[in-house]
Design a protein around this motif. Structure first.
Motif, PDB file in Angstrom:
ATOM      1  N   ALA A  25       0.857  -1.191   0.000  1.00 49.89           N
ATOM      2  CA  ALA A  25       0.000   0.000   0.000  1.00 49.89           C
ATOM      3  C   ALA A  25       0.890   1.236   0.000  1.00 49.89           C
ATOM      4  O   ALA A  25       1.932   1.251   0.648  1.00 49.89           O
ATOM      5  CB  ALA A  25      -0.903   0.008   1.224  1.00 49.89           C
ATOM      6  N   PRO A  26       0.475   2.260  -0.709  1.00 47.75           N
ATOM      7  CA  PRO A  26       1.328   3.450  -0.841  1.00 47.75           C
ATOM      8  C   PRO A  26       1.399   4.327   0.407  1.00 47.75           C
ATOM      9  O   PRO A  26       2.249   5.207   0.482  1.00 47.75           O
ATOM     10  CB  PRO A  26       0.689   4.210  -1.998  1.00 47.75           C
ATOM     11  CG  PRO A  26      -0.735   3.753  -2.011  1.00 47.75           C
ATOM     12  CD  PRO A  26      -0.730   2.347  -1.512  1.00 47.75           C
ATOM     13  N   THR A  27       0.512   4.110   1.382  1.00 43.65           N
ATOM     14  CA  THR A  27       0.494   4.967   2.572  1.00 43.65           C
ATOM     15  C   THR A  27       0.352   4.140   3.840  1.00 43.65           C
ATOM     16  O   THR A  27      -0.111   3.006   3.811  1.00 43.65           O
ATOM     17  CB  THR A  27      -0.688   5.954   2.523  1.00 43.65           C
ATOM     18  OG1 THR A  27      -1.908   5.202   2.555  1.00 43.65           O
ATOM     19  CG2 THR A  27      -0.657   6.816   1.286  1.00 43.65           C
ATOM     20  N   GLY A  28       0.715   4.746   4.946  1.00 37.17           N
ATOM     21  CA  GLY A  28       0.488   4.125   6.243  1.00 37.17           C
ATOM     22  C   GLY A  28      -0.974   4.255   6.640  1.00 37.17           C
ATOM     23  O   GLY A  28      -1.776   4.918   5.964  1.00 37.17           O
ATOM     24  N   PHE A  29      -1.332   3.643   7.762  1.00 34.86           N
ATOM     25  CA  PHE A  29      -2.731   3.601   8.179  1.00 34.86           C
ATOM     26  C   PHE A  29      -3.332   4.991   8.375  1.00 34.86           C
ATOM     27  O   PHE A  29      -4.431   5.266   7.895  1.00 34.86           O
ATOM     28  CB  PHE A  29      -2.885   2.790   9.473  1.00 34.86           C
ATOM     29  CG  PHE A  29      -4.297   2.795   9.980  1.00 34.86           C
ATOM     30  CD1 PHE A  29      -5.241   1.968   9.416  1.00 34.86           C
ATOM     31  CD2 PHE A  29      -4.680   3.643  11.006  1.00 34.86           C
ATOM     32  CE1 PHE A  29      -6.557   1.971   9.862  1.00 34.86           C
ATOM     33  CE2 PHE A  29      -5.983   3.662  11.464  1.00 34.86           C
ATOM     34  CZ  PHE A  29      -6.921   2.821  10.891  1.00 34.86           C
ATOM     35  N   ASP A  30      -2.649   5.869   9.089  1.00 32.88           N
ATOM     36  CA  ASP A  30      -3.222   7.188   9.401  1.00 32.88           C
ATOM     37  C   ASP A  30      -3.566   7.977   8.140  1.00 32.88           C
ATOM     38  O   ASP A  30      -4.641   8.572   8.047  1.00 32.88           O
ATOM     39  CB  ASP A  30      -2.278   7.991  10.293  1.00 32.88           C
ATOM     40  CG  ASP A  30      -2.146   7.368  11.679  1.00 32.88           C
ATOM     41  OD1 ASP A  30      -3.151   6.814  12.179  1.00 32.88           O
ATOM     42  OD2 ASP A  30      -1.043   7.421  12.247  1.00 32.88           O
ATOM     43  N   GLU A  31      -2.661   7.970   7.183  1.00 38.23           N
ATOM     44  CA  GLU A  31      -2.922   8.684   5.937  1.00 38.23           C
ATOM     45  C   GLU A  31      -4.015   7.988   5.132  1.00 38.23           C
ATOM     46  O   GLU A  31      -4.876   8.649   4.542  1.00 38.23           O
ATOM     47  CB  GLU A  31      -1.643   8.805   5.111  1.00 38.23           C
ATOM     48  CG  GLU A  31      -1.789   9.744   3.935  1.00 38.23           C
ATOM     49  CD  GLU A  31      -0.475  10.000   3.231  1.00 38.23           C
ATOM     50  OE1 GLU A  31      -0.529  10.521   2.103  1.00 38.23           O
ATOM     51  OE2 GLU A  31       0.597   9.682   3.782  1.00 38.23           O
ATOM     52  N   ALA A  32      -3.998   6.672   5.111  1.00 40.56           N
ATOM     53  CA  ALA A  32      -5.041   5.917   4.399  1.00 40.56           C
ATOM     54  C   ALA A  32      -6.413   6.204   4.993  1.00 40.56           C
ATOM     55  O   ALA A  32      -7.392   6.374   4.270  1.00 40.56           O
ATOM     56  CB  ALA A  32      -4.739   4.422   4.447  1.00 40.56           C
ATOM     57  N   GLU A  33      -6.466   6.299   6.324  1.00 41.03           N
ATOM     58  CA  GLU A  33      -7.731   6.621   6.990  1.00 41.03           C
ATOM     59  C   GLU A  33      -8.177   8.039   6.632  1.00 41.03           C
ATOM     60  O   GLU A  33      -9.355   8.272   6.327  1.00 41.03           O
ATOM     61  CB  GLU A  33      -7.558   6.492   8.501  1.00 41.03           C
ATOM     62  CG  GLU A  33      -8.826   6.775   9.275  1.00 41.03           C
ATOM     63  CD  GLU A  33      -8.618   6.694  10.776  1.00 41.03           C
ATOM     64  OE1 GLU A  33      -9.540   6.237  11.448  1.00 41.03           O
ATOM     65  OE2 GLU A  33      -7.524   7.088  11.268  1.00 41.03           O
ATOM     66  N   ARG A  34      -7.254   8.959   6.665  1.00 40.37           N
ATOM     67  CA  ARG A  34      -7.569  10.364   6.363  1.00 40.37           C
ATOM     68  C   ARG A  34      -8.144  10.518   4.957  1.00 40.37           C
ATOM     69  O   ARG A  34      -9.127  11.232   4.751  1.00 40.37           O
ATOM     70  CB  ARG A  34      -6.314  11.225   6.499  1.00 40.37           C
ATOM     71  CG  ARG A  34      -6.560  12.710   6.348  1.00 40.37           C
ATOM     72  CD  ARG A  34      -5.307  13.552   6.573  1.00 40.37           C
ATOM     73  NE  ARG A  34      -4.535  13.152   7.741  1.00 40.37           N
ATOM     74  CZ  ARG A  34      -3.281  12.660   7.695  1.00 40.37           C
ATOM     75  NH1 ARG A  34      -2.655  12.543   6.550  1.00 40.37           N
ATOM     76  NH2 ARG A  34      -2.655  12.323   8.800  1.00 40.37           N
ATOM     77  N   TYR A  35      -7.549   9.811   3.980  1.00 38.41           N
ATOM     78  CA  TYR A  35      -7.974   9.961   2.588  1.00 38.41           C
ATOM     79  C   TYR A  35      -8.947   8.875   2.132  1.00 38.41           C
ATOM     80  O   TYR A  35      -9.359   8.859   0.984  1.00 38.41           O
ATOM     81  CB  TYR A  35      -6.758   9.994   1.669  1.00 38.41           C
ATOM     82  CG  TYR A  35      -5.928  11.230   1.907  1.00 38.41           C
ATOM     83  CD1 TYR A  35      -6.408  12.491   1.557  1.00 38.41           C
ATOM     84  CD2 TYR A  35      -4.684  11.140   2.521  1.00 38.41           C
ATOM     85  CE1 TYR A  35      -5.665  13.632   1.796  1.00 38.41           C
ATOM     86  CE2 TYR A  35      -3.929  12.280   2.768  1.00 38.41           C
ATOM     87  CZ  TYR A  35      -4.424  13.518   2.392  1.00 38.41           C
ATOM     88  OH  TYR A  35      -3.685  14.644   2.636  1.00 38.41           O
ATOM     89  N   ARG A  36      -9.288   7.961   3.056  1.00 38.16           N
ATOM     90  CA  ARG A  36     -10.254   6.883   2.757  1.00 38.16           C
ATOM     91  C   ARG A  36      -9.851   6.101   1.510  1.00 38.16           C
ATOM     92  O   ARG A  36     -10.641   5.884   0.604  1.00 38.16           O
ATOM     93  CB  ARG A  36     -11.668   7.422   2.586  1.00 38.16           C
ATOM     94  CG  ARG A  36     -12.210   8.243   3.738  1.00 38.16           C
ATOM     95  CD  ARG A  36     -12.510   7.347   4.923  1.00 38.16           C
ATOM     96  NE  ARG A  36     -13.338   7.989   5.923  1.00 38.16           N
ATOM     97  CZ  ARG A  36     -12.872   8.456   7.067  1.00 38.16           C
ATOM     98  NH1 ARG A  36     -11.581   8.402   7.333  1.00 38.16           N
ATOM     99  NH2 ARG A  36     -13.674   8.989   7.953  1.00 38.16           N
ATOM    100  N   THR A  37      -8.604   5.657   1.484  1.00 42.68           N
ATOM    101  CA  THR A  37      -8.099   4.928   0.320  1.00 42.68           C
ATOM    102  C   THR A  37      -8.813   3.588   0.176  1.00 42.68           C
ATOM    103  O   THR A  37      -9.467   3.110   1.115  1.00 42.68           O
ATOM    104  CB  THR A  37      -6.584   4.653   0.456  1.00 42.68           C
ATOM    105  OG1 THR A  37      -6.381   3.754   1.546  1.00 42.68           O
ATOM    106  CG2 THR A  37      -5.790   5.934   0.649  1.00 42.68           C
ATOM    107  N   ILE A  38      -8.669   2.963  -0.972  1.00 41.64           N
ATOM    108  CA  ILE A  38      -9.283   1.659  -1.202  1.00 41.64           C
ATOM    109  C   ILE A  38      -8.749   0.638  -0.206  1.00 41.64           C
ATOM    110  O   ILE A  38      -9.489  -0.216   0.282  1.00 41.64           O
ATOM    111  CB  ILE A  38      -9.084   1.192  -2.663  1.00 41.64           C
ATOM    112  CG1 ILE A  38      -9.831  -0.120  -2.925  1.00 41.64           C
ATOM    113  CG2 ILE A  38      -7.614   1.014  -2.994  1.00 41.64           C
ATOM    114  CD1 ILE A  38     -11.321  -0.039  -2.837  1.00 41.64           C
TER     115      ILE A  38
END
Length: 67
Positions: A25-38
Motif C-alpha cells: 500500500a502506498p500509505t500508512g494507516f493514518d494517511e489511508a484513513e484520512r484519505y479513505r483509500t481503497i
C-alpha cells in the motif's frame, strides 16, 4: 470510525497485517484513513465482517472437552 475505538483498532490491525509495507500500500494507516483509500476501505469491510461473525452465536468457537 473515530467514535468506535475497538472497531478502529481492528481496522488498523487488519490494515497493518494485509499491507505491511509500501510494496503493498502506498500509505500508512493514518494517511489511508484520512484519505479513505481503497486499502483502508477494504480493511474496514473486513473488520465489519469479522465483527458480525464474532457477534453471532454461530460464529463463535466452542470448545468441547474430549474432542
Amino acid at each position: 470510525m473515530q467514535h468506535d475505538l475497538q472497531l478502529r483498532a481492528a481496522v488498523r490491525a487488519i490494515y497493518d497485517a494485509c499491507y505491511p509495507s509500501e510494496d503493498w500500500a502506498p500509505t500508512g494507516f493514518d494517511e489511508a484513513e484520512r484519505y479513505r483509500t481503497i486499502h483502508y476501505r477494504q480493511a474496514v469491510d473486513a473488520a465489519l465482517e469479522a465483527k458480525a461473525v464474532l457477534a453471532s452465536p454461530a460464529g463463535q468457537l466452542t470448545l468441547f472437552a474430549g474432542q
